[in-house]
Scaffold this motif. Structure first.
Motif, PDB file in Angstrom:
ATOM      1  N   CYS A  67       0.722  -1.225   0.173  1.00  0.00           N
ATOM      2  CA  CYS A  67      -0.057   0.066   0.070  1.00  0.00           C
ATOM      3  C   CYS A  67       0.773   1.389   0.105  1.00  0.00           C
ATOM      4  O   CYS A  67       0.819   2.143  -0.692  1.00  0.00           O
ATOM      5  CB  CYS A  67      -0.806   0.006   1.291  1.00  0.00           C
ATOM      6  SG  CYS A  67      -2.046  -1.203   1.198  1.00  0.00           S
ATOM      7  N   GLY A  68       2.000   1.277   0.917  1.00  0.00           N
ATOM      8  CA  GLY A  68       2.802   2.573   1.004  1.00  0.00           C
ATOM      9  C   GLY A  68       3.365   2.665  -0.351  1.00  0.00           C
ATOM     10  O   GLY A  68       3.469   3.945  -0.903  1.00  0.00           O
ATOM     11  N   THR A  69       4.024   1.587  -1.053  1.00  0.00           N
ATOM     12  CA  THR A  69       4.414   1.614  -2.519  1.00  0.00           C
ATOM     13  C   THR A  69       3.617   2.459  -3.376  1.00  0.00           C
ATOM     14  O   THR A  69       3.761   3.428  -3.992  1.00  0.00           O
ATOM     15  CB  THR A  69       5.087   0.356  -2.987  1.00  0.00           C
ATOM     16  OG1 THR A  69       5.917  -0.247  -2.030  1.00  0.00           O
ATOM     17  CG2 THR A  69       5.736   0.640  -4.149  1.00  0.00           C
ATOM     18  N   CYS A  70       2.393   1.896  -3.323  1.00  0.00           N
ATOM     19  CA  CYS A  70       1.192   2.261  -4.273  1.00  0.00           C
ATOM     20  C   CYS A  70       1.007   3.962  -3.970  1.00  0.00           C
ATOM     21  O   CYS A  70       0.749   4.701  -4.895  1.00  0.00           O
ATOM     22  CB  CYS A  70      -0.113   1.389  -4.128  1.00  0.00           C
ATOM     23  SG  CYS A  70      -0.087  -0.140  -4.886  1.00  0.00           S
ATOM     24  N   ALA A  71       0.869   4.152  -2.851  1.00  0.00           N
ATOM     25  CA  ALA A  71       0.687   5.555  -2.538  1.00  0.00           C
ATOM     26  C   ALA A  71       1.777   6.555  -2.962  1.00  0.00           C
ATOM     27  O   ALA A  71       1.549   7.397  -3.442  1.00  0.00           O
ATOM     28  CB  ALA A  71       0.276   5.501  -0.953  1.00  0.00           C
ATOM     29  N   PHE A  73       1.701  21.647   7.687  1.00  0.00           N
ATOM     30  CA  PHE A  73       0.677  20.842   8.374  1.00  0.00           C
ATOM     31  C   PHE A  73       0.662  20.528   9.687  1.00  0.00           C
ATOM     32  O   PHE A  73      -0.423  19.993  10.316  1.00  0.00           O
ATOM     33  CB  PHE A  73       0.348  19.419   7.487  1.00  0.00           C
ATOM     34  CG  PHE A  73       0.383  19.516   6.172  1.00  0.00           C
ATOM     35  CD1 PHE A  73      -0.932  19.718   5.461  1.00  0.00           C
ATOM     36  CD2 PHE A  73       1.521  19.542   5.191  1.00  0.00           C
ATOM     37  CE1 PHE A  73      -0.994  19.878   4.117  1.00  0.00           C
ATOM     38  CE2 PHE A  73       1.475  19.687   4.143  1.00  0.00           C
ATOM     39  CZ  PHE A  73       0.178  19.897   3.391  1.00  0.00           C
ATOM     40  N   SER A  74       1.520  21.248  10.235  1.00  0.00           N
ATOM     41  CA  SER A  74       1.782  20.949  11.672  1.00  0.00           C
ATOM     42  C   SER A  74       1.324  19.538  12.435  1.00  0.00           C
ATOM     43  O   SER A  74       0.313  19.461  13.319  1.00  0.00           O
ATOM     44  CB  SER A  74       1.235  22.095  12.643  1.00  0.00           C
ATOM     45  OG  SER A  74      -0.260  22.361  12.266  1.00  0.00           O
ATOM     46  N   ARG A  75       1.640  18.385  11.766  1.00  0.00           N
ATOM     47  CA  ARG A  75       1.193  17.251  12.211  1.00  0.00           C
ATOM     48  C   ARG A  75       2.591  16.415  12.032  1.00  0.00           C
ATOM     49  O   ARG A  75       2.913  16.103  10.656  1.00  0.00           O
ATOM     50  CB  ARG A  75       0.008  16.939  11.398  1.00  0.00           C
ATOM     51  CG  ARG A  75      -0.888  15.794  12.299  1.00  0.00           C
ATOM     52  CD  ARG A  75      -2.034  15.193  11.335  1.00  0.00           C
ATOM     53  NE  ARG A  75      -1.697  13.933  11.088  1.00  0.00           N
ATOM     54  CZ  ARG A  75      -2.334  13.072  10.319  1.00  0.00           C
ATOM     55  NH1 ARG A  75      -3.076  13.523   9.352  1.00  0.00           N
ATOM     56  NH2 ARG A  75      -2.186  11.893  10.255  1.00  0.00           N
ATOM     57  N   GLY A  76       2.622  15.361  12.874  1.00  0.00           N
ATOM     58  CA  GLY A  76       3.605  14.308  12.555  1.00  0.00           C
ATOM     59  C   GLY A  76       4.979  14.885  12.382  1.00  0.00           C
ATOM     60  O   GLY A  76       5.416  15.901  12.727  1.00  0.00           O
ATOM     61  N   SER A  77       5.955  13.733  11.876  1.00  0.00           N
ATOM     62  CA  SER A  77       7.302  14.430  11.737  1.00  0.00           C
ATOM     63  C   SER A  77       7.585  15.296  10.482  1.00  0.00           C
ATOM     64  O   SER A  77       8.926  15.499  10.022  1.00  0.00           O
ATOM     65  CB  SER A  77       8.030  13.051  11.936  1.00  0.00           C
ATOM     66  OG  SER A  77       7.956  12.143  10.925  1.00  0.00           O
ATOM     67  N   GLN A  83      -0.388   0.683   8.506  1.00  0.00           N
ATOM     68  CA  GLN A  83      -1.104   0.819   7.286  1.00  0.00           C
ATOM     69  C   GLN A  83      -1.233   2.415   7.586  1.00  0.00           C
ATOM     70  O   GLN A  83      -1.876   2.764   8.435  1.00  0.00           O
ATOM     71  CB  GLN A  83      -2.337   0.194   7.320  1.00  0.00           C
ATOM     72  CG  GLN A  83      -3.594   0.287   6.404  1.00  0.00           C
ATOM     73  CD  GLN A  83      -2.847  -0.774   5.206  1.00  0.00           C
ATOM     74  OE1 GLN A  83      -2.128  -1.764   5.360  1.00  0.00           O
ATOM     75  NE2 GLN A  83      -3.247  -0.448   4.074  1.00  0.00           N
ATOM     76  N   PRO A  84      -0.921   3.271   6.238  1.00  0.00           N
ATOM     77  CA  PRO A  84      -1.016   4.408   6.040  1.00  0.00           C
ATOM     78  C   PRO A  84      -2.560   4.768   5.980  1.00  0.00           C
ATOM     79  O   PRO A  84      -3.475   4.088   5.562  1.00  0.00           O
ATOM     80  CB  PRO A  84      -0.151   4.754   4.781  1.00  0.00           C
ATOM     81  CG  PRO A  84      -0.276   3.471   4.070  1.00  0.00           C
ATOM     82  CD  PRO A  84      -0.432   2.558   4.835  1.00  0.00           C
ATOM     83  N   GLU A  85      -3.012   6.131   6.646  1.00  0.00           N
ATOM     84  CA  GLU A  85      -4.432   6.326   6.428  1.00  0.00           C
ATOM     85  C   GLU A  85      -4.494   7.855   5.721  1.00  0.00           C
ATOM     86  O   GLU A  85      -5.448   7.935   5.259  1.00  0.00           O
ATOM     87  CB  GLU A  85      -5.020   6.299   7.724  1.00  0.00           C
ATOM     88  CG  GLU A  85      -5.597   4.953   7.976  1.00  0.00           C
ATOM     89  CD  GLU A  85      -5.866   4.759   9.567  1.00  0.00           C
ATOM     90  OE1 GLU A  85      -5.553   5.560  10.308  1.00  0.00           O
ATOM     91  OE2 GLU A  85      -6.035   3.481   9.863  1.00  0.00           O
ATOM     92  N   SER A  86      -3.461   8.478   6.001  1.00  0.00           N
ATOM     93  CA  SER A  86      -3.482   9.769   5.166  1.00  0.00           C
ATOM     94  C   SER A  86      -2.302  10.062   4.792  1.00  0.00           C
ATOM     95  O   SER A  86      -1.114   9.373   4.891  1.00  0.00           O
ATOM     96  CB  SER A  86      -3.797  11.041   6.088  1.00  0.00           C
ATOM     97  OG  SER A  86      -2.635  11.691   6.660  1.00  0.00           O
ATOM     98  N   LEU A  87      -2.096  11.334   3.794  1.00  0.00           N
ATOM     99  CA  LEU A  87      -0.798  11.644   2.748  1.00  0.00           C
ATOM    100  C   LEU A  87       0.144  11.790   3.927  1.00  0.00           C
ATOM    101  O   LEU A  87       1.340  11.998   3.543  1.00  0.00           O
ATOM    102  CB  LEU A  87      -1.262  12.702   1.844  1.00  0.00           C
ATOM    103  CG  LEU A  87      -2.266  12.211   0.856  1.00  0.00           C
ATOM    104  CD1 LEU A  87      -2.243  13.303  -0.245  1.00  0.00           C
ATOM    105  CD2 LEU A  87      -1.836  10.930   0.056  1.00  0.00           C
ATOM    106  N   LEU A  88      -0.436  12.309   5.103  1.00  0.00           N
ATOM    107  CA  LEU A  88       0.839  12.846   6.011  1.00  0.00           C
ATOM    108  C   LEU A  88       1.497  11.706   6.904  1.00  0.00           C
ATOM    109  O   LEU A  88       2.286  11.918   7.791  1.00  0.00           O
ATOM    110  CB  LEU A  88       0.413  14.062   6.986  1.00  0.00           C
ATOM    111  CG  LEU A  88      -0.105  15.077   6.234  1.00  0.00           C
ATOM    112  CD1 LEU A  88      -0.755  16.001   6.937  1.00  0.00           C
ATOM    113  CD2 LEU A  88       0.952  15.708   5.672  1.00  0.00           C
TER     114      LEU A  88
END
Lengths: 228, 294, 292
Positions: free
Chosen positions: B69-73, B136-140, B229-234
């Protein structure tokens, strides 16, 4: 007449189309024989059967016999053990459109020597001799490193003749050597060919009746793949 | 021996042929090695488990689904960014910019293909990642988005060059015909250039997706390598290529280690499909084939 | 209406151009402002001193010299191993292969061109483990990396050779044949010199790939600190890997600066190799075709 080429029952097909139809002929040594005839009658193909150059093209087939008389010996050039390289060094060819290779003038002439594996020391001398013989030396002696394609059409064709002569062939095939040149250049080539007559036998395809009269010792006419 | 007698043909043909065979055998043995070394994995883990489970070695779960999924994204987002960007640049260089500027841009694009990937990644970490974090002041900031943007920069030059090549191959007579009818630039583009360059545009897309898929360093350096599993683009993700690079350090006999061969097989097959599509594309068109290297 | 669409197209194209040039420009400016201050002799030679290092009197332990040397060694070894096969296969496909074997092998090499470099690295690594059982001294090392990278660049060399030869006009072959050249002679004396420039483009590409690749070497023997390798069977350092390592493992501002410096040096080396190869290409073409 001392003959040098003997052709028997030569037929030639390109795909299903017959180009040459059962030709038998003989050619005299140390002479210029002109081959004339309407275009498309198979004259160029005929020349290529004598150095087997047609074998480089796809889709052609041939039957019949072509023999050369060299060093008092008769040799079937389509014999099994005949080396193509050897044959084509003995039977030189000059094409309708001058075909100097895209390299320097000097390299164009040295190429046949290198490809024949001759010792390098004599190259300079041989190149000079060949250029002098082709009346080209005064014009190119200061620009031997220039690209051969920078020469004029007539000069290019003389270069190609010099290149064909540098390995001292016994026979020289000329496929309309002047048809792409102007009148003056054509005359220069003609007089060059006349001086080469002692050194080798020449077969020249030509359209130009006046030219044939000026240079040819014998004339053969070809019509629709037959020779008379 | 007489001078006219044929000499034995030298072995050059055999020599060249063996060079070819060696190359061919090596190519096929890459796949064979992946399969042989990955086989032990399939004896204990079924393929479905491998492809659907999540990655949690401490719980005994070794699924690589999230990496796929990560690769596809990452790949699809980078294409989504790079495609319009490349098309716009190709149009600019071919049709709109003044000649000198166009030549300059063309040179810049050519130069960009020579920039080492690892440098993209390096600059990405210290320039783009902080930016994404702030915006986006979110995550790293190590995320699908960062990796995709950098990959877009990496693959755009390739795409632009292929597009330009296919634009240039369109017969001038077709363009003149439209000009004679008083066609505008847009009409030239819509009615002559884009239809004529269809194969070239597809080629560029396929080549670029192959490059994005095969790239390791950018994803490894800026996508964050999280196994969830990724859920958002960030979100941070791990790609198949990055997974191979990361697990290499682990114990050779572990199951963990064997999953990288599964990743290798998937990548090999995936790029093989892209290559086959490219060949199919050119087999069905009369246009001269483009350079198909990724 | 037409005018509006024309205008939109115009805007779209210019904005795309601006974004690309802007991104590329920002990228370069950032790299230069961060990297230039770090460039110094110390960056390359560490505390060893330039002459001692160059004369191999002392080992450089804290500079980039071993990594730079490693990268050059890699490029050299890759060309040494890949060129014979690349040229050979390219010549075979262009001049000798029949229709069937040509389409078969060109499919194979297209596949190889598509294989991601990390997969080729994995192949090199697995091959090493496999061979290690029989030759215990063999571990991931400079030789293995070079061989794996050679496989990576092989398709570039094959394709550029094949295309350069196939693009040559038939008249060349006919002229050479009429002068008594057999196929091998024609290839050697006429076709290869004419194709040299095209073949060299492939070599330039291959050099670039070998110098910049990180994924293959990180699986096949590159390490952070090894010094200049003493043999083909040692592990070694290389610039791209050093840059990768610094990106994640830097401990202070100075090491980060060194990372930027290394990135700049790698970029410069790639540029240098490109220019060099380009100059050699011009020289070789002139030598093959025009000098006595």
């Amino acid at each position: 007449m001392k003959k040098i080429i003997e052709i028997k029952n030569l037929s030639f097909y390109y795909g299903k189309q017959q180009i040459l139809d059962n030709i038998s002929a003989e050619f005299a040594a140390s002479a210029i024989t002109a081959i004339t005839g309407p275009s498309g009658s198979g004259k160029s193909t005929f020349l290529m059967t004598i150095n087997r150059l047609w074998e480089e093209l796809n889709g052609a087939t041939m039957s019949g016999r072509v023999s050369l008389f060299l060093d008092h010996e008769k040799l079937d050039i389509y014999g099994r053990d005949v080396s193509l390289s050897w044959l084509r060094r003995k039977v030189g060819m000059v094409f309708q459109i001058p075909n100097p290779l895209p390299m320097s003038i000097y390299r164009n002439l040295a190429l046949p020597l290198r490809m024949a594996g001759l010792p390098k020391e004599n190259f300079g001398q041989k190149v000079e001799t060949a250029l002098k013989q082709a009346f080209l030396w005064p014009e190119v002696k200061d620009r031997l490193r220039d690209d051969a394609r920078t020469l004029s059409g007539g000069q290019q064709q003389r270069l190609c003749i010099a290149r064909a002569m540098i390995l001292e062939p016994a026979i020289l095939l000329l496929d309309e050597p002047t048809s792409s040149l102007d009148e003056k250049a054509a005359r220069e080539i003609e007089s060059l060919l006349l001086t080469l007559k002692d050194q080798c036998t020449q077969l020249m395809v030509s359209h130009d009746q006046a030219q044939v009269k000026r240079v040819a010792d014998e004339v053969m006419e070809m019509v629709a793949g037959r020779m008379s | 021996m007489k001078s006219h007698v044929k000499r034995q043909a030298r072995g050059s043909r055999a020599l060249f042929f063996s060079a070819t065979v060696v190359g061919g055998v090596l190519t096929l043995s890459i796949f064979a090695f992946m399969v042989i070394l990955g086989l032990p994995l399939f004896s204990t883990h079924s393929l479905t488990l491998l492809l659907t489970q999540k990655w949690a070695p401490d719980q005994g779960l070794y699924g690589i689904f999230s990496f796929i999924c990560g690769t596809c994204a990452v790949v699809s987002l980078s294409l989504l960014v790079a495609f319009p960007l490349s098309l716009g640049n190709a149009i600019l260089i071919h049709l709109i910019a003044p000649r000198r500027l166009a030549r300059f841009l063309h040179q810049v694009v050519k130069m960009m293909t020579g920039i080492p990937t690892v440098i993209y990644g390096f600059v990405g970490i210290f320039f783009l990642v902080p930016l994404v974090r702030e915006w986006f002041s979110r995550g790293s900031g190590m995320s699908i988005l960062s990796a995709a943007l950098l990959l877009a920069l990496l693959i755009s030059p390739t795409m632009i060059l292929v597009f330009l090549e296919s634009f240039a191959a369109i017969p001038v007579s077709h363009i003149r015909a439209l000009e004679a009818l008083g066609g505008t630039r847009r009409q030239k583009l819509v009615h002559v250039i884009l239809p004529g360059a269809r194969t070239g545009i597809m080629t560029g897309l396929l080549l670029a997706s192959g490059r994005a898929l095969g790239d390791t360093m950018i994803a490894l350096m800026v996508a964050g390598n999280a196994t969830a599993q990724p859920e958002s683009l960030l979100d941070s993700v791990r790609t198949l290529t990055a997974h191979i690079a990361l697990v290499m350090a682990a114990d050779f006999d572990s199951i963990e280690f064997k999953t990288i061969f599964a990743c290798g097989i998937i990548l090999y097959l995936w790029t093989a499909i892209l290559t086959l599509s490219l060949r199919h594309l050119h087999f069905n068109s009369t246009k001269p084939s483009h350079d198909q290297s990724f | 209406m037409t005018r509006v669409f024309d205008f939109l197209l115009y805007i779209f194209a210019w904005i795309s151009g601006l974004i690309l040039v802007g991104a590329c420009g920002t990228f370069m400016v950032f790299l230069l402002t961060q990297g230039l201050p770090a460039l110094s002799f110390d960056l390359i030679f560490g505390s060893t001193g330039m002459w001692d290092a160059l004369l191999l009197k002392r080992v450089v332990s804290d500079g980039l010299l071993p990594a730079i040397v490693g990268t050059f060694l890699l490029v050299f070894l890759v060309l040494l191993t890949a060129l014979p096969f690349g040229l050979g296969a390219g010549i075979y496909l262009a001049e000798y292969a029949g229709k069937r074997s040509k389409s078969f092998f060109s499919l194979i090499f297209d596949l190889l061109a598509g294989v991601p470099s990390i997969v080729i690295g994995l192949f090199g690594f697995s091959l090493t483990i496999f061979l290690h059982k029989h030759f215990t001294f063999l571990t991931p090392c400079l030789l293995i990396s070079a061989l794996a990278l050679a496989l990576l660049v092989l398709p570039y060399l094959i394709r550029s050779t094949q295309m350069a030869l196939e693009e040559l006009p038939t008249s060349l072959r006919l002229t050479a044949a009429a002068l008594g050249a057999d196929q091998a002679t024609t290839i050697r004396f006429v076709l290869l010199p004419q194709a040299a420039a095209g073949i060299f483009s492939g070599i330039i590409l291959a050099i670039g790939r070998a110098a910049e690749d990180t994924a293959v070497i990180m699986l096949t023997g590159v390490v952070v600190s090894a010094g200049i390798p003493r043999s083909l069977f040692n592990s070694y350092e290389a610039l791209p890997f050093y840059i990768y390592y610094m990106a994640s493992q830097f401990s202070d501002q100075q090491e980060l600066q060194q990372g930027f410096g290394a990135a700049l040096i790698l970029l410069a080396i790639c540029g240098l190799l490109f220019t060099l190869a380009w100059l050699i290409r011009k020289k070789i073409t002139a030598r093959l075709l025009y000098h006595h």
